[in-house]
Design an enzyme around this catalytic site. Structure first.
Site, PDB file in Angstrom:
ATOM      1  N   ASN A 256     -10.342   4.728   1.215  1.00 35.98           N
ATOM      2  CA  ASN A 256      -8.983   5.259   1.056  1.00 35.98           C
ATOM      3  C   ASN A 256      -8.417   4.901  -0.326  1.00 35.98           C
ATOM      4  OD1 ASN A 256      -6.680   6.697   2.010  1.00 35.98           O
ATOM      5  ND2 ASN A 256      -5.654   4.759   2.472  1.00 35.98           N
TER       6      ASN A 256
ATOM      7  N   THR B 247      -5.180  18.020  -0.497  1.00 35.56           N
ATOM      8  CA  THR B 247      -5.218  17.994  -1.959  1.00 35.56           C
ATOM      9  C   THR B 247      -6.293  18.954  -2.461  1.00 35.56           C
ATOM     10  OG1 THR B 247      -4.443  15.717  -1.963  1.00 35.56           O
ATOM     11  CG2 THR B 247      -5.490  16.502  -3.982  1.00 35.56           C
ATOM     12  N   ASN B 248      -7.447  18.921  -1.793  1.00 30.94           N
ATOM     13  CA  ASN B 248      -8.537  19.802  -2.204  1.00 30.94           C
ATOM     14  C   ASN B 248      -8.161  21.269  -2.100  1.00 30.94           C
ATOM     15  OD1 ASN B 248     -11.442  18.574  -2.750  1.00 30.94           O
ATOM     16  ND2 ASN B 248     -10.282  17.168  -1.474  1.00 30.94           N
TER      17      ASN B 248
ATOM     18  N   LYS C 258       6.131   9.294   2.720  1.00 27.86           N
ATOM     19  CA  LYS C 258       6.059   9.487   4.159  1.00 27.86           C
ATOM     20  C   LYS C 258       7.352   9.033   4.855  1.00 27.86           C
ATOM     21  CE  LYS C 258       2.292  11.609   4.074  1.00 27.86           C
ATOM     22  NZ  LYS C 258       1.051  11.210   3.598  1.00 27.86           N
TER      23      LYS C 258
ATOM     24  N   CYS D  41      -7.872  15.065   5.273  1.00 32.50           N
ATOM     25  CA  CYS D  41      -8.580  16.216   5.852  1.00 32.50           C
ATOM     26  C   CYS D  41      -8.558  17.424   4.929  1.00 32.50           C
ATOM     27  CB  CYS D  41      -8.006  16.570   7.217  1.00 32.50           C
ATOM     28  SG  CYS D  41      -8.414  15.357   8.471  1.00 32.50           S
TER      29      CYS D  41
ATOM     30  N   ARG E  24      -7.190   5.559  -4.080  1.00 31.30           N
ATOM     31  CA  ARG E  24      -6.350   6.712  -4.436  1.00 31.30           C
ATOM     32  C   ARG E  24      -6.037   6.788  -5.917  1.00 31.30           C
ATOM     33  NH1 ARG E  24      -3.946   9.924  -0.008  1.00 31.30           N
ATOM     34  NH2 ARG E  24      -4.961   9.082   1.835  1.00 31.30           N
TER      35      ARG E  24
ATOM     36  N   ARG F 109     -10.208  17.945  11.517  1.00 35.12           N
ATOM     37  CA  ARG F 109     -11.652  17.707  11.545  1.00 35.12           C
ATOM     38  C   ARG F 109     -12.122  17.815  12.973  1.00 35.12           C
ATOM     39  NH1 ARG F 109     -14.021  14.562   7.109  1.00 35.12           N
ATOM     40  NH2 ARG F 109     -12.338  14.335   5.600  1.00 35.12           N
TER      41      ARG F 109
ATOM     42  N   ASN G 245     -13.467  27.887   0.588  1.00 28.43           N
ATOM     43  CA  ASN G 245     -12.419  28.124   1.594  1.00 28.43           C
ATOM     44  C   ASN G 245     -11.548  29.330   1.235  1.00 28.43           C
ATOM     45  OD1 ASN G 245     -13.324  25.955   3.093  1.00 28.43           O
ATOM     46  ND2 ASN G 245     -11.922  24.496   2.145  1.00 28.43           N
TER      47      ASN G 245
ATOM     48  N   ASP H 212       0.990  17.642  -0.278  1.00 34.86           N
ATOM     49  CA  ASP H 212       1.151  16.727   0.868  1.00 34.86           C
ATOM     50  C   ASP H 212       2.388  17.006   1.723  1.00 34.86           C
ATOM     51  OD1 ASP H 212      -0.090  14.448   2.182  1.00 34.86           O
ATOM     52  OD2 ASP H 212       1.649  13.265   1.574  1.00 34.86           O
TER      53      ASP H 212
ATOM     54  N   TYR I  45     -14.468  23.435   0.508  1.00 34.73           N
ATOM     55  CA  TYR I  45     -13.902  23.336  -0.847  1.00 34.73           C
ATOM     56  C   TYR I  45     -13.531  24.720  -1.393  1.00 34.73           C
ATOM     57  CZ  TYR I  45     -15.581  18.628  -0.178  1.00 34.73           C
ATOM     58  OH  TYR I  45     -15.792  17.391   0.341  1.00 34.73           O
TER      59      TYR I  45
ATOM     60  N   TYR J 241       0.811  -1.216   0.000  1.00 35.16           N
ATOM     61  CA  TYR J 241       0.000   0.000   0.000  1.00 35.16           C
ATOM     62  C   TYR J 241       0.852   1.278   0.000  1.00 35.16           C
ATOM     63  CZ  TYR J 241      -2.487   4.046   1.370  1.00 35.16           C
ATOM     64  OH  TYR J 241      -2.939   5.344   1.366  1.00 35.16           O
TER      65      TYR J 241
ATOM     66  N   HIS K 158       4.155  17.893   6.914  1.00 37.66           N
ATOM     67  CA  HIS K 158       3.019  17.277   6.210  1.00 37.66           C
ATOM     68  C   HIS K 158       2.088  18.398   5.761  1.00 37.66           C
ATOM     69  CE1 HIS K 158      -0.436  14.051   6.451  1.00 37.66           C
ATOM     70  NE2 HIS K 158       0.018  14.199   5.233  1.00 37.66           N
TER      71      HIS K 158
HETATM   72  P1  GTP Z   1      -3.903  12.718   2.387  1.00 45.16           P
HETATM   73  O1  GTP Z   1      -3.603  12.476   0.963  1.00 45.16           O
HETATM   74  O2  GTP Z   1      -4.343  11.481   3.097  1.00 45.16           O
HETATM   75  O3  GTP Z   1      -2.797  13.394   3.121  1.00 45.16           O
HETATM   76  O4  GTP Z   1      -5.256  13.611   2.447  1.00 45.16           O
HETATM   77  P2  GTP Z   1      -5.567  15.153   2.127  1.00 45.16           P
HETATM   78  O5  GTP Z   1      -5.304  15.959   3.358  1.00 45.16           O
HETATM   79  O6  GTP Z   1      -4.906  15.585   0.887  1.00 45.16           O
HETATM   80  O7  GTP Z   1      -7.172  15.136   1.947  1.00 45.16           O
HETATM   81  P3  GTP Z   1      -8.087  15.375   0.658  1.00 45.16           P
HETATM   82  O8  GTP Z   1      -7.913  16.741   0.071  1.00 45.16           O
HETATM   83  O9  GTP Z   1      -7.899  14.251  -0.278  1.00 45.16           O
HETATM   84  O10 GTP Z   1      -9.549  15.316   1.295  1.00 45.16           O
HETATM   85  C1  GTP Z   1     -10.018  14.189   1.959  1.00 45.16           C
HETATM   86  C2  GTP Z   1     -11.517  14.241   2.126  1.00 45.16           C
HETATM   87  O11 GTP Z   1     -11.928  15.442   2.745  1.00 45.16           O
HETATM   88  C3  GTP Z   1     -12.271  14.143   0.812  1.00 45.16           C
HETATM   89  O12 GTP Z   1     -13.299  13.187   0.941  1.00 45.16           O
HETATM   90  C4  GTP Z   1     -12.829  15.508   0.618  1.00 45.16           C
HETATM   91  O13 GTP Z   1     -14.032  15.458  -0.093  1.00 45.16           O
HETATM   92  C5  GTP Z   1     -12.991  16.046   2.026  1.00 45.16           C
HETATM   93  N1  GTP Z   1     -12.828  17.514   2.070  1.00 45.16           N
HETATM   94  C6  GTP Z   1     -11.789  18.217   1.569  1.00 45.16           C
HETATM   95  N2  GTP Z   1     -11.943  19.547   1.739  1.00 45.16           N
HETATM   96  C7  GTP Z   1     -13.128  19.699   2.385  1.00 45.16           C
HETATM   97  C8  GTP Z   1     -13.854  20.843   2.853  1.00 45.16           C
HETATM   98  O14 GTP Z   1     -13.452  22.000   2.719  1.00 45.16           O
HETATM   99  N3  GTP Z   1     -15.042  20.601   3.484  1.00 45.16           N
HETATM  100  C9  GTP Z   1     -15.516  19.344   3.657  1.00 45.16           C
HETATM  101  N4  GTP Z   1     -16.676  19.201   4.270  1.00 45.16           N
HETATM  102  N5  GTP Z   1     -14.863  18.249   3.214  1.00 45.16           N
HETATM  103  C10 GTP Z   1     -13.688  18.411   2.592  1.00 45.16           C
HETATM  104  C1  SPV Z   2      -1.593  10.170   4.028  1.00 41.15           C
HETATM  105  O1  SPV Z   2      -2.126   9.185   4.565  1.00 41.15           O
HETATM  106  O2  SPV Z   2      -1.311  11.211   4.671  1.00 41.15           O
HETATM  107  C2  SPV Z   2      -1.308  10.163   2.582  1.00 41.15           C
HETATM  108  C3  SPV Z   2      -1.419   8.900   1.882  1.00 41.15           C
HETATM  109  O3  SPV Z   2      -0.922  11.167   2.020  1.00 41.15           O
HETATM  110  S1  SPV Z   2      -0.085   7.859   2.184  1.00 41.15           S
HETATM  111  O4  SPV Z   2       0.911   8.055   1.153  1.00 41.15           O
HETATM  112  O5  SPV Z   2      -0.607   6.504   2.146  1.00 41.15           O
HETATM  113  O6  SPV Z   2       0.495   8.139   3.474  1.00 41.15           O
HETATM  114 MN    MN Z   3      -0.775  12.898   3.476  1.00 33.79          MN
END
Ligand code: GTP
Ligand code: SPV
Ligand code: MN
Length: 591
Positions: free
Chosen positions: A373, A253-254, A206, A250, A375, A406, A502, A277, A499, A197, A226
């Site tokens: 999860n 990426t968004n 990581k 959390c 990807r 969160r 923000n 990330d 989203y 994974y 991070h």
């Molecule tokens: P890692 O790759 O694990 O480090 O995650 P990340 O921090 O990049 O999270 P990512 O942007 O992929 O978002 C993860 C989840 O959070 C998704 O299901 C999104 O839809 C949700 N999400 C992201 N931004 C928001 C927001 O502003 N509001 C809400 N309610 N949900 C959000």
């Molecule tokens: C995380 O979990 O924070 C990620 C995905 O960005 S992983 O590369 O699996 O750690």
């Molecule tokens: Mn991450």
């Protein structure tokens, strides 16, 4: 012929231990990548997707018990347990090599060993680090081609004596009972056995860029975090950069790929994505904090990604993308929950089983088509908002740092710390509800300082100190903020639209950085005057807005009690600055 004697020696050791049938050096060429992809397709390790609709895209399914990072099997192997600190799993280096060695021994018989030289950061940049990953997984090779810069150009940069992180990965039996993710910082070594994974096996991410790099950063006086990095360009051409740390899944990426919402369109902002990330940051000669994204691609969460939440990500994954654990449709395209399309009538789910919408498991729960999860791995350069600064040796100057998580309750939409030191305290005391990105009880609130709890390669108390020290090196440090996109109302619904919206909060943050707007002083920090958050084009009642900014002293009193327990585990190593900030906060509340 490998000119680098230590590298040559180390690879020979790996061969002796794992006993592969064949050894292949990854040269970084497209022809080699293509031939490996073809090979993996022929064995079923990956599935070629519909090349008309999704050129260059493939699908991979991991083992059923191998779908997220396994933090309980992840170890920091410092000479003593104390060096790893109270928040890390620890194993002595001796035991690590012994236990890992037993799993690796002969594990590549009948397999090919691939050697991947890779660079985290632009090749040749003084801020980059080189690693060499040895693996028996073509999936890993194909991912590393996207996530990092790989091949002969890296070997050339390494020369005969360059430093590199030794990264050994083997799938072994993909058995969770024989799975270990081991970091030996003193030896600049990572051993990952028994997993396939992402975060466990793409060792540049990581393992190197956070756990090993954070250890090196503390020694060398910089920071490995991070964090996403994004740039906000104003119509006058000025770009300001923000780095933000949120725990896994959390919203990094968004936020990194944010598209200005309709209501703010006339203001003419443009958002640039530097990274989603990881950020490596250091003080530069101008007294500012500068950061690079050491990665070269995105390993993003699929579910929830759609054209409304993240159009740039949807555009990024149209081609040359590896999908992991999503649903396969009959026309060989892919689908995931809360994506763009309604569920297909049928498909093959992430487990590889026939799937129809509404199917339930033995426990009566709805069966998901894609794993929560699941990807995508996609080249950063395919992102419409990618910043040209990704390839800049100096990276970008950071104006603001944001922490967030969160929190259904407690934390307001946004607040600003009183100082760098207070900001470090805010980061150190962050907490978030657990997501699907790691094994464990979902939804449970856990402390996750700077979103680094699973990724700090040494004693976290010393890591806090490194943050405090960084503030002293900076004559104009970034301001530090905390955000919470996830606060809920009594019905359990998100109060804030999130989203793209923000940007309204980021706008306030930058105004604060430039002293363009006043703020309201509260015990926890500066909070916006409600009218200073631009609400053009969104329906958000004054009541909801008030709820978003509510600071409930009863909740905070409970939070501070809970924190006391958390902070006390660091004992005397906890920097006095953090203790002082804790007492000062209590006093401001009058507790
Ligand atoms: P890692 O790759 O694990 O480090 O995650 P990340 O921090 O990049 O999270 P990512 O942007 O992929 O978002 C993860 C989840 O959070 C998704 O299901 C999104 O839809 C949700 N999400 C992201 N931004 C928001 C927001 O502003 N509001 C809400 N309610 N949900 C959000
Ligand atoms: C995380 O979990 O924070 C990620 C995905 O960005 S992983 O590369 O699996 O750690
Ligand atoms: Mn991450």
């Amino acid at each position: 012929m490998i000119k680098h004697k230590l590298l040559d020696l180390w690879v020979k050791e790996c061969v002796k231990l794992c006993k592969p049938d064949k050894v292949v050096w990854i040269d970084g060429t497209e022809s080699m990548r293509k031939s490996l992809e073809k090979q993996a397709c022929s064995t079923g390790e990956i599935v070629k997707l519909n090349q008309k609709k999704m050129p260059g895209c493939v699908l991979h399914r991991t083992a059923l018990n191998d779908v997220a990072r396994t933090e309980n099997l992840t170890f920091i192997c410092t000479p003593t347990k104390k060096d790893a600190g109270p928040t890390n799993n620890w194993m002595s280096p001796k035991e690590a090599y012994k236990k890992g060695g037993e799993i690796f021994a002969g594990s590549m018989k009948g397999r090919t060993m691939y050697i991947i030289p890779f660079s985290m950061g632009p090749i040749g940049s003084p801020f980059s680090k080189i690693g060499v990953e040895v693996t028996d997984s073509i999936y890993v090779v194909l991912n590393m081609y996207i996530m990092t810069r790989v091949g002969n150009k890296v070997l050339k940069q390494l020369g005969e004596k360059g430093k590199f992180t030794k990264c050994l990965h083997g799938k072994a039996g993909l058995d969770i009972k024989r799975r270990l993710i081991l970091h030996i910082p003193k030896d600049n070594t990572i051993w990952s056995a028994g997993s396939g994974y992402g975060g466990n096996v793409l060792l540049g991410k990581k393992c190197l860029a956070l756990r090993i790099a954070s250890y090196q950063a503390q020694k060398e006086g910089w920071m490995a975090e991070h964090m996403l990095i994004l740039g906000i360009e104003e119509p006058n051409g000025r770009i300001e950069y923000i780095a933000a740390a949120f725990p896994s899944a959390c919203g990094k990426t968004n936020l990194a790929m944010l598209i200005p919402p309709k209501g703010l369109e006339k203001k003419g902002y443009k958002v640039w994505t530097v990274g989603d990330d990881i950020a490596w940051m250091r003080a530069d000669s101008d007294g500012k904090l500068w950061g690079i994204n050491p990665e070269w691609g995105f390993f993003g969460v699929a579910p929830g990604t759609n054209s409304k939440t993240n159009l740039n990500a949807m555009k990024t994954v149209r081609k040359n993308t590896i999908f992991t654990n999503v649903l396969l449709k009959p026309d060989k395209t892919v689908w995931w929950e809360d994506g763009d399309e309604p569920p297909p009538k049928e498909g093959i789910d992430w487990r590889g089983s026939p799937w129809r919408p509404g199917m339930i498991d033995d426990g009566g729960n709805i069966l998901k088509g894609a794993h929560p999860n699941s990807r995508f791995t996609a080249p950063a350069m395919q992102c419409p908002s990618i910043s040209y600064r990704l390839e800049q040796h100096h990276g970008v100057p950071i104006s603001a740092i944001i922490f967030g998580g969160r929190r259904a309750h407690l934390a307001p939409l946004v607040y600003e710390s009183f100082s760098w030191q207070h900001g470090v305290y805010v980061g150190a005391t962050m907490a978030s509800e657990r997501t699907a990105a790691q094994y464990g009880k979902q939804g449970e609130v856990r402390r996750d300082p700077m979103a680094m709890l699973p990724f700090c390669g040494y004693d976290m108390a010393k890591y806090f100190k490194n943050w405090i020290d960084m503030g002293r090196k900076l004559s104009s440090p970034p301001k530090i903020f905390h955000v919470n996109w996830f606060r809920q109302d009594k019905k359990g619904e998100f109060l804030w639209p999130g989203y793209g919206e923000n940007l309204r909060v980021l706008e306030w943050i930058l105004k604060r950085c430039n002293n363009d707007v006043k703020a309201h002083k509260t015990p926890i920090g500066y909070v916006p005057y409600l009218e200073d958050i631009d609400r053009t084009g969104i329906k958000l009642s004054k009541d909801k807005l008030k709820d978003l900014f509510l600071i409930d002293s009863k909740e905070w009193s409970r939070e501070l009690k809970d924190l006391e327990k958390f902070l006390s585990q660091f004992g005397n190593n906890l920097p006095k600055e953090i203790k002082r900030e804790y007492s000062a906060l209590k006093k401001r509340f009058g507790f």
